[in-house]
Design an enzyme around this catalytic site. Sequence first.
Site, mmCIF file in Angstrom:
data_model
loop_
_atom_site.group_PDB
_atom_site.id
_atom_site.type_symbol
_atom_site.label_atom_id
_atom_site.label_comp_id
_atom_site.label_asym_id
_atom_site.label_seq_id
_atom_site.Cartn_x
_atom_site.Cartn_y
_atom_site.Cartn_z
ATOM 1 N N GLU A 37 51.333 65.953 6.303
ATOM 2 C CA GLU A 37 50.627 64.992 5.541
ATOM 3 C C GLU A 37 51.749 64.669 4.435
ATOM 4 O OE1 GLU A 37 46.728 66.840 4.331
ATOM 5 O OE2 GLU A 37 46.268 67.124 6.496
ATOM 6 N N LEU A 77 86.718 54.659 13.394
ATOM 7 C CA LEU A 77 86.883 53.382 13.997
ATOM 8 C C LEU A 77 87.125 52.515 12.275
ATOM 9 C CD1 LEU A 77 85.110 54.280 16.225
ATOM 10 C CD2 LEU A 77 84.158 52.249 16.125
ATOM 11 N N GLU A 128 60.502 68.120 12.747
ATOM 12 C CA GLU A 128 60.138 69.462 13.481
ATOM 13 C C GLU A 128 60.836 70.598 12.484
ATOM 14 O OE1 GLU A 128 60.237 70.337 17.453
ATOM 15 O OE2 GLU A 128 59.563 68.177 18.052
HETATM 16 C C1 LIG Z 1 61.234 59.705 11.410
HETATM 17 C C2 LIG Z 1 60.456 60.817 11.243
HETATM 18 C C3 LIG Z 1 59.463 61.282 12.070
HETATM 19 C C4 LIG Z 1 58.488 62.448 12.170
HETATM 20 N N1 LIG Z 1 57.494 62.648 12.927
HETATM 21 C C5 LIG Z 1 56.604 63.363 12.744
HETATM 22 C C6 LIG Z 1 55.534 63.750 13.715
HETATM 23 O O1 LIG Z 1 55.687 63.221 14.793
HETATM 24 N N2 LIG Z 1 54.724 64.647 13.362
HETATM 25 C C7 LIG Z 1 54.778 65.146 12.301
HETATM 26 O O2 LIG Z 1 53.744 65.976 12.041
HETATM 27 N N3 LIG Z 1 55.534 65.219 11.542
HETATM 28 C C8 LIG Z 1 56.557 64.367 11.446
HETATM 29 N N4 LIG Z 1 57.663 64.151 10.686
HETATM 30 C C9 LIG Z 1 57.528 64.781 9.362
HETATM 31 C C10 LIG Z 1 58.610 66.035 9.246
HETATM 32 O O3 LIG Z 1 58.558 67.065 10.162
HETATM 33 C C11 LIG Z 1 58.736 66.444 7.803
HETATM 34 O O4 LIG Z 1 59.380 65.011 7.123
HETATM 35 C C12 LIG Z 1 59.468 67.485 7.613
HETATM 36 O O5 LIG Z 1 58.826 68.823 8.106
HETATM 37 C C13 LIG Z 1 59.659 67.778 5.928
HETATM 38 O O6 LIG Z 1 58.609 67.784 5.172
HETATM 39 P P1 LIG Z 1 58.495 66.790 3.943
HETATM 40 O O7 LIG Z 1 59.131 65.464 4.198
HETATM 41 O O8 LIG Z 1 57.087 66.837 3.171
HETATM 42 O O9 LIG Z 1 59.563 67.355 3.004
HETATM 43 P P2 LIG Z 1 59.314 68.565 1.943
HETATM 44 O O10 LIG Z 1 58.390 69.798 2.524
HETATM 45 O O11 LIG Z 1 58.682 68.020 0.764
HETATM 46 O O12 LIG Z 1 60.778 69.095 1.581
HETATM 47 C C14 LIG Z 1 61.710 68.548 0.651
HETATM 48 C C15 LIG Z 1 62.816 69.329 0.505
HETATM 49 O O13 LIG Z 1 62.480 70.679 -0.019
HETATM 50 C C16 LIG Z 1 63.137 71.705 1.099
HETATM 51 N N5 LIG Z 1 62.148 72.684 1.209
HETATM 52 C C17 LIG Z 1 60.992 72.842 1.422
HETATM 53 N N6 LIG Z 1 60.493 73.944 1.724
HETATM 54 C C18 LIG Z 1 61.663 74.630 1.569
HETATM 55 C C19 LIG Z 1 61.719 76.183 1.438
HETATM 56 N N7 LIG Z 1 60.690 77.253 1.795
HETATM 57 N N8 LIG Z 1 63.091 76.627 1.358
HETATM 58 C C20 LIG Z 1 64.248 75.913 1.060
HETATM 59 N N9 LIG Z 1 63.821 74.449 1.212
HETATM 60 C C21 LIG Z 1 62.713 73.985 1.216
HETATM 61 C C22 LIG Z 1 63.313 70.795 2.283
HETATM 62 O O14 LIG Z 1 64.164 71.183 3.175
HETATM 63 C C23 LIG Z 1 63.655 69.376 1.622
HETATM 64 O O15 LIG Z 1 65.063 69.450 1.486
HETATM 65 C C24 LIG Z 1 58.497 63.168 10.741
HETATM 66 C C25 LIG Z 1 59.453 62.948 9.648
HETATM 67 C C26 LIG Z 1 60.272 61.800 9.869
HETATM 68 C C27 LIG Z 1 61.266 61.424 8.845
#
Ligand SMILES: Cc1cc2nc3c(=O)[nH]c(=O)nc-3n(C[C@H](O)[C@H](O)[C@H](O)COP(=O)(O)OP(=O)(O)OC[C@H]3O[C@@H](n4cnc5c(N)ncnc54)[C@H](O)[C@@H]3O)c2cc1C
Length: 389
Positions: free
Chosen positions: A132, A344, A369
């Site tokens: 979400e 390149l 993931e």
């Molecule tokens: C192109 C694309 C396709 C996607 N497809 C799907 C899909 O089909 N289904 C679905 O459910 N999701 C999907 N996602 C979502 C994706 O899994 C999430 O974006 C991802 O899990 C990270 O969550 P967030 O973006 O909320 O980042 P956040 O959780 O807000 O993370 C922000 C930063 O904090 C870091 N961070 C967070 N927690 C920790 C921790 N405990 N320790 C250290 N660092 C931490 C992260 O590594 C990141 O650098 C997709 C995302 C993209 C970009």
Amino acid sequence: MTTDAASTFALSDVQQEFRRTLRAFCQEKVAPHAAEVDRTATFPWKSFEALKELELPALGLATQYGGAGADMVTQAIAVEEIARVCASTSLTLLISKLGMLPVMNWGSDELKQEYVPRVAAGEIQASYCLSEADAGSDVAAMRARAVRDGDSYVLSGSKYWITNAGVSDVYIVFAKTDPDAGARGVSCFLVEKEWGIRIAKHEDKLGMRGSPTGEVVLDEVRVPATHRIGEEGQGFTVAMHTLDRSRPTIGAQAVGIAQGAIDAAAVYMTQRQAFGGPIADLQGLRFMLADMAMRNEAARALVYRACAMADHDPTGELTQFGAMAKAFASDAAMSITVDAVQLLGGYGYTKDFPVERYLRDAKVTQIYEGTNQVQKVVIARELLRRVES
Ligand SMILES: Cc1cc2nc3c(=O)[nH]c(=O)nc-3n(C[C@H](O)[C@H](O)[C@H](O)COP(=O)(O)OP(=O)(O)OC[C@H]3O[C@@H](n4cnc5c(N)ncnc54)[C@H](O)[C@@H]3O)c2cc1C
């Protein structure tokens, strides 16, 4: 210890032949559309139809439900070869498999019979709705709700970043049946698009542009209780169990993208002339190419090891190795594709060559993931759990 048996740590003849066949097929039927779907950010329908010709949507699905029941290393080879020419097309296979994993592993027999054969035939596609806007890494913070009402549940909420949003016909949705129970309050449902799924928006992304990513909104969507996957409150376990089995193939996708970049860079090096000869004669560049190839082969080995564990895991190490394979391979792909652009020169920075697309596509394999930071949390947790037990 000595053994007379030959090592089996190698691809079988059948797997090698499968790779050869698929490489030629992808070059002919998928590669020609890759730049266009990236430029226009449109779903790669022609490439998907080509995958159907080879019955690839069935590859990773169970044989009793119309699938081909291929082992995970073979599935990794398929994903690699498709990603080598078009990462967005490789994601079409990965995402429907991701959607069907909860059904195959946790769903009722009726659900399996109703949906898996149609996905296997490529008639319908599936999405996986876990994240979400305010709950990505912190999945248990999700706010989507599922309220029991007689023989059905009423689902409300918004799922973000959903791959294949709008294209998919079925959506595997995670929502809270008990909002006070944290991770134990999550349940999993199969929701058909026609029951009221609304796609609120699509993202304009850096890479993987042929794969639509959107916001899936459920506004009091009624879902029959028969379409709950697993028990009430089991959703978080279903989600993590599923990701364990999918992450090795995200690693394969990263290896495939990196291989495409290595191959393109190697060809270019033999053709580009500088200082009176091909730049392939420059030792500094040869060393770069060798480093890229080494890193990708190491990633590939780890990916295949994790894939083998997804099929057979007597020591319970899949969670750790799946996370390792995904994180290592995606980090490798990122650095390899950056180096390919460098090899390149200025041309690498333009859309006349595919390497800038490989670079943009590789980036998301470090994010989805579970980000690579989260993979390291998982790896360390699994290691320490063993020490402590
Ligand atoms: C192109 C694309 C396709 C996607 N497809 C799907 C899909 O089909 N289904 C679905 O459910 N999701 C999907 N996602 C979502 C994706 O899994 C999430 O974006 C991802 O899990 C990270 O969550 P967030 O973006 O909320 O980042 P956040 O959780 O807000 O993370 C922000 C930063 O904090 C870091 N961070 C967070 N927690 C920790 C921790 N405990 N320790 C250290 N660092 C931490 C992260 O590594 C990141 O650098 C997709 C995302 C993209 C970009």
